[in-house]
Design an enzyme around this catalytic site. Sequence first.
Site, PDB file in Angstrom:
ATOM      1  N   VAL A  60       0.874  -1.160  -0.131  1.00 12.65           N
ATOM      2  CA  VAL A  60       0.050   0.113  -0.051  1.00 12.65           C
ATOM      3  C   VAL A  60       0.907   1.271  -0.104  1.00 12.65           C
ATOM      4  CG1 VAL A  60      -1.987   1.301   1.228  1.00 12.65           C
ATOM      5  CG2 VAL A  60      -1.715  -1.391   1.282  1.00 12.65           C
ATOM      6  N   CYS A  61       0.547   2.175  -1.020  1.00 12.85           N
ATOM      7  CA  CYS A  61       1.467   3.420  -0.871  1.00 12.85           C
ATOM      8  C   CYS A  61       1.184   4.292   0.423  1.00 12.85           C
ATOM      9  CB  CYS A  61       0.971   4.085  -2.348  1.00 12.85           C
ATOM     10  SG  CYS A  61       1.921   5.711  -2.331  1.00 12.85           S
ATOM     11  N   VAL A  62       2.417   4.481   0.778  1.00 11.36           N
ATOM     12  CA  VAL A  62       2.376   5.204   2.122  1.00 11.36           C
ATOM     13  C   VAL A  62       1.568   6.552   1.919  1.00 11.36           C
ATOM     14  CG1 VAL A  62       4.571   6.169   2.110  1.00 11.36           C
ATOM     15  CG2 VAL A  62       3.480   5.702   4.176  1.00 11.36           C
TER      16      VAL A  62
ATOM     17  N   ALA B  51      -2.116   6.327   1.309  1.00 13.31           N
ATOM     18  CA  ALA B  51      -2.763   5.634   2.417  1.00 13.31           C
ATOM     19  C   ALA B  51      -2.963   6.857   3.644  1.00 13.31           C
ATOM     20  CB  ALA B  51      -1.981   4.457   3.179  1.00 13.31           C
TER      21      ALA B  51
END
Length: 135
Positions: A79-81, A84
Site C-alpha cells: 500500500v502506497c504510504v 494511504a
Amino acid sequence: MSLSFALLVSGQPCTDQASLSALRFCKAALDSGHSVYRVFFFNDGVHCASRFITPPQDEISVPKQWQALQQEFAIDLVVCVSSALRRGIVDAKEAERYELGGHNMADGFTIGGLGQWVDACIQADRVVRFGSNTQ
C-alpha cells in the site's frame, strides 16, 4: 511460458470496478501457472487494505478476497504510504508515528513507497494497471 506480473490498483473497492477486476485477473493468472511479483495499491486503491470496509452480505468483500489470496499464495500486497496517509489508512507503525488512537490496515498488507512499485516494474515480465488516471 510462465510470466510474472506486477499489478497497480488505483480504484476504490466499493465504488470502482478496478479493484475487483484486478483481483479476478490476479486469481486467473495464478490459476494459469503465472506468478504475481507484487500488487501495489495506489490512490483510492489503498482502501482495499482497510479492515473496516464491510459491504452488504450479498456483495463480495474485495479487501477480504485480497487477504485470502495473499494467505494462499504469499503475494506481496503493498500500500502506497502517501496515498494511504491521505486517505486515513494506517498500519500500527504509522499510527504510533503520528500518535493516532489506532490503526485500520488489514492483515496481509504492508506499507511501502513508490520505490517498491518501481522495483516491481523492473522485476516483473508484465505490468498491468487497474483504475483511471484521474484519481
